[in-house]
Structure formats: C-alpha cells, structure tokens
Design a protein around this motif. Structure first.
Motif, PDB file in Angstrom:
ATOM      1  N   GLU A   7       5.736  -0.837 -69.835  1.00  0.00           N
ATOM      2  CA  GLU A   7       5.703   0.605 -69.575  1.00  0.00           C
ATOM      3  C   GLU A   7       4.262   1.085 -69.402  1.00  0.00           C
ATOM      4  O   GLU A   7       3.379   0.718 -70.181  1.00  0.00           O
ATOM      5  CB  GLU A   7       6.373   1.346 -70.740  1.00  0.00           C
ATOM      6  N   ARG A  44      12.230   1.436 -73.819  1.00  0.00           N
ATOM      7  CA  ARG A  44      11.288   2.553 -73.719  1.00  0.00           C
ATOM      8  C   ARG A  44      10.469   2.617 -74.998  1.00  0.00           C
ATOM      9  O   ARG A  44      10.950   2.289 -76.087  1.00  0.00           O
ATOM     10  CB  ARG A  44      12.024   3.882 -73.534  1.00  0.00           C
ATOM     11  N   LYS A  61       8.314   3.371 -65.908  1.00  0.00           N
ATOM     12  CA  LYS A  61       8.732   4.314 -66.948  1.00  0.00           C
ATOM     13  C   LYS A  61       9.314   3.606 -68.165  1.00  0.00           C
ATOM     14  O   LYS A  61       9.714   4.255 -69.129  1.00  0.00           O
ATOM     15  CB  LYS A  61       9.757   5.298 -66.369  1.00  0.00           C
ATOM     16  N   ARG A  84      11.952  15.617 -75.573  1.00  0.00           N
ATOM     17  CA  ARG A  84      10.690  15.383 -74.860  1.00  0.00           C
ATOM     18  C   ARG A  84       9.495  15.891 -75.658  1.00  0.00           C
ATOM     19  O   ARG A  84       8.421  15.287 -75.631  1.00  0.00           O
ATOM     20  CB  ARG A  84      10.747  16.038 -73.475  1.00  0.00           C
ATOM     21  N   ASN A  89       7.826  12.483 -76.398  1.00  0.00           N
ATOM     22  CA  ASN A  89       6.748  12.334 -75.410  1.00  0.00           C
ATOM     23  C   ASN A  89       5.467  13.035 -75.824  1.00  0.00           C
ATOM     24  O   ASN A  89       4.368  12.531 -75.578  1.00  0.00           O
ATOM     25  CB  ASN A  89       7.208  12.869 -74.053  1.00  0.00           C
ATOM     26  N   LYS A  90       5.598  14.213 -76.440  1.00  0.00           N
ATOM     27  CA  LYS A  90       4.398  14.999 -76.752  1.00  0.00           C
ATOM     28  C   LYS A  90       3.786  14.614 -78.095  1.00  0.00           C
ATOM     29  O   LYS A  90       2.571  14.592 -78.251  1.00  0.00           O
ATOM     30  CB  LYS A  90       4.761  16.493 -76.746  1.00  0.00           C
ATOM     31  N   HIS A 101       4.840  11.754 -79.977  1.00  0.00           N
ATOM     32  CA  HIS A 101       4.990  10.332 -80.257  1.00  0.00           C
ATOM     33  C   HIS A 101       5.785  10.074 -81.535  1.00  0.00           C
ATOM     34  O   HIS A 101       5.535   9.118 -82.267  1.00  0.00           O
ATOM     35  CB  HIS A 101       3.615   9.660 -80.348  1.00  0.00           C
TER      36      HIS A 101
END
Length: 483
Positions: free
Chosen positions: A47, A66, A102, A444, A448-449, A451
C-alpha cells in the motif's frame, strides 16, 4: 517485489473469465505487452507504492489487505483463477497522474500472475471498450461527486439540528434570567419603600443596626442554603407558618416557602423578634423577606447566565473556534461538549452514563473532526433506542491505545448487515432520514485521519461502537496544546 519471468500463453489467458470473450489478436497483444511472473510467498506490492501494474492471478493464493493504524487488516483472500488487483482504475486517470496502490497484495504460496503495465491496461480498455470506460467513469466520478455533495448536505443538516438544539437550550436560561430580572426590579422597589417606612417609624438606632446586621447574616445564609427533601421542606414550612401566625403576621403561608428556600428557620425568626418590639415585628419581617427574595432572584440570574456561558463555551469547544485544527486535546472535554450540544436531541428519555478514566493523557488529534465522530455515533445510538434507553460513554486504556466506547441498549445490529454498516450510502434508517454516510465519515476520520480503528460489537440490548486512538502523533506535524 519482482517475480521470476515466465512465458505468456494466450490460450491460458483465454480460459480466464476476465479475457474469455477477447479475440485471438487481442489475446496476442496482451501477451506481447504484458508478462507472466512467478512469486514466492511474500508481498507482491504494498500500500502506498506507485500503482504501475494490473495483476491477474493464474494460479496460487493471494491475500489483499489495508493498513489500519499499525496493523494490516485482511480484506480478501482467494485462490480463484482470474481474480485481479492493482491498478484497476488506471483508465480513469491521465498518464502524468501518479496513482498509488490503495492496499497491499501478498501471496501465501508460490503463485503465478499475468501482469499488464498500467498504461497498457488503460490503453486497451479505452480502445476495446470505449463505451464501458465512459460508463465506468460516470459511475466512479458520479459516485464521488454524489458522496461529496451528500456529505456536505449531511453536515449542514447536522449543523441545523445542533443549532436548533443550542437555541432551545439557550432559550430556557435566557428566559429565566429575564423573568428573574423583572421580578428583582419589583422586589428592589418594594425594599426601598419598606426601608423608607422603617426609617420613618419608631425604631431606635441600635434596633436599626441590629436589623441591618441580621440582614447581612440573612444574605450570607441564602448563599449557603442546602437543598431539603420535599418532606423536610414541608415540615419546615409548617413550623414557620405556625410561628408567623402565633406572632400575628398576616399571610404567613406566603412568606414561609421563601424563608425555607433560603435555608431559614424559626431560630432566625426568634432573632428578628428579639431585635424589635411587637408593633414593628411584621414590618421588619417583611423587609427581611424582600432581602431574601432579592438574594434568591440574584442566585437565579447567576445560575441562568452561568448556564448560557457554559453553553457558549461548549459550542466553542465543539466547533473548535479560533483553535488550531491539529492539537493536543482532552477527549473528555470533547465528549462533554458534544453531549451538551446534543442534549436537546438526546432528550429526557435517554439516560446518559459517563464512565471516564480521568487518568488518560491528552492525545494529538483533530478535535473538531473527532466531535463529528462523537456526534454521528451518539445520534445513531439515540435513533437505535427510539429515544428511550441508556447511553453509556466510556473511556479507557486498551491495547496500548485510548478507547472511547459508546454503548446503547437498543435492539442491536443484525449479523447479516454488520459488515456493511461502514460502507458509503448504506443505512438502515427510513428513506429521507439517513444518508448512509455518517459511519463512513466516522471511519475515514478515525482510520485515515487519526490512524486509529473503529469496531462494533452488538447483541440485542448491548451495542458498542469502540473508537481506538493512538496516544502519540502518527503525523510529522507537531500539534499545539491549547486551553
């Protein structure tokens, strides 16, 4: 990593479901411009690396994953011939755009892949299936635009709901302050009138001094008054009414509740009676009653304006107005501000229980975005419970991370949809009541922001959404601690 080169067989490609409808010259072109490689167990790509190739499994077993926080989370495992991965959307981007994988792809046994460079994959898709490319482009970019638009709409709806709730919460203390101010004006006017009557009456100087001293002590007593149970308050009111009636003071039943609310009793009335004679006792008691009422009204005004101030501070904390977007934050302050902002929406039918571990440290975060996560999870919990039940908000140290858990007593999330609740546009709410983006946005923000990771555990009567956040910054940014 690179695999061992092997010859490409057009006949073998034609046996794959992905290529079975291609013409012989098309299969020949794929073999000419692509390649076959053998990979030993390990990563094929990881990734975040540039997405340079499109991979099709010929034989073996692949695992796709992921990165979530510090862990690789498996998303797919397959041994089916023809499954594909890699630069699957190369035909949607311009050649100069750099696209990255991704997710990660690895093999668990010696495996063969047909590999097509991303630019070749894009070219053949656009040449052989132009209509399909246009349709896929429309679906892909249309879906992105729809998600962005609906996400903005959901934020506006949430903002409108919060604004309505805040307005409602502000209205009550503001109205109480206005009423108390109006009543205070009347009491002060009455006090001035009564003071004039006392000054013109037959009071000796030392009597007036004693009354003023009693007035000061009375004001102090009002500030220190403790709450009584209904039974205790009723008994004290009866005792005060009897005392006032015994001393021929009219309307004692009206004065007694005010004195009880101020924490006064018959001993206090005895002090007043000892300071004046019988003819002036009623005037002195009524003058002191104005003092008590004035102090109680000022306490009410102070409570109301303090409530308004707290609500404004909660709104600033919730919106993170005038604060850096990335900072060291106390999750308990964020949770409290969100709960206060959502008090109107939560309603009186839901009991909120806080189980905070106050020893937890502050963490580097994007506070305004975490508040959005709390809002989505609380809103879902209240909706699931139908406005009645228990919402428990818990913080703890778990798995070397900070845990924030939202537990509700609703019917739970069915097993057959639990794996889909974080998907965009998936919702169990009736049409028009949910966009299906709340949990996707929360995922997200957390994953994503920040972790971290987001989990759900559910049985009827006990559904728990758990947010795990790292204690240290994963970004190179240095957050600023703000107060």
């Amino acid at each position: 990593m690179s695999g061992q080169p092997m010859p490409c067989d057009a006949v073998e490609l034609s046996t794959l479901f992905l290529f079975e409808k291609l013409e012989p010259e098309q299969l020949a072109r794929l073999c000419r411009e692509g390649r076959v490689e053998q990979f030993e167990p390990g990563y094929v790509y990881q990734e975040g690396e540039p997405a340079t190739c499109f991979f099709v499994l010929l034989e073996g077993t692949l695992v796709m994953s992921r990165r979530v926080g510090g862990d690789d989370v498996e998303t797919t495992r397959s041994s089916q011939r023809g499954v594909y991965a890699g630069a699957m959307q190369a035909y949607l981007t311009a050649p100069e755009d750099e696209v990255r994988y991704k997710g990660s792809l690895r093999v668990t046994e010696s495996s063969r892949f047909f590999i097509l460079p991303a630019e070749t994959f894009a070219a053949v898709m656009q040449e052989w299936f132009p209509m399909a490319v246009h349709l896929l482009e429309g679906m892909f970019f249309g879906g992105q635009n729809a998600q962005r638009t609906i996400g903005q709409r959901e934020r506006l709806l949430a903002l409108g709901s919060l604004s309505a709730g805040l307005t409602h919460e502000l209205n009550n203390p503001a109205a109480a302050a206005v009423r108390a101010t109006s009543a205070l004006r009347e009491r002060v006017a009455g006090m001035r009138h009564k003071l004039g009557a006392i000054a013109a009456g037959p009071y000796a100087r030392d009597t007036l001094e004693t009354l003023v001293e009693i007035q000061e002590r009375t004001a102090d007593q009002v500030a220190k008054a403790t709450s009584l149970s209904p039974l205790e308050a009723s008994d004290r009111e009866d005792a005060l009414t009897d005392w006032l009636d015994d001393h021929d003071i009219a309307g004692g039943w009206e004065l007694a509740p005010t004195f009880v609310q101020a924490g006064l009793d018959t001993d206090w009335l005895d002090q007043v009676a000892a300071a004046v004679d019988e003819q002036t006792l009623e005037g002195a008691v009524r003058w002191l009653n104005y003092t008590v009422e004035t102090e109680l009204l000022m306490n009410e005004i102070e409570d109301s304006t303090t409530r308004v101030s707290n609500l404004v501070n909660a709104a600033k904390q919730y919106s993170q107005l005038d604060r850096a977007p990335y900072q060291v934050a106390d999750v308990h302050e964020l949770l409290d501000s969100t709960l206060m902002m959502l008090a109107g929406k939560i309603g009186s039918g839901v009991k909120v229980v806080k189980e905070y571990d106050r020893t937890l440290p502050k963490i580097p975060a994007y506070p305004s975005e975490l508040n959005q996560v709390w809002t989505n999870l609380i809103d879902n919990a209240v909706s699931a419970m139908g406005g009645e039940g228990v919402l428990t908000v818990r913080t703890a140290f778990d798995r070397e991370q900070l845990l924030v858990e939202f537990r509700d007593t609703g019917p739970g999330v069915p097993d057959d949809i639990r794996g889909r609740i974080f998907d965009p546009f998936f919702t169990t709410k009736p049409v028009g009541e949910g966009t299906g983006l709340g949990l996707d946005i929360s995922w997200r923000i957390v994953v994503n922001k920040h972790h971290g990771h987001l989990e759900v555990h559910s049985v009827p009567g006990d559904t728990r959404f758990q947010v795990f956040l790292p204690l240290t910054a994963a970004d190179p940014d240095t957050p600023q601690e703000t107060s």
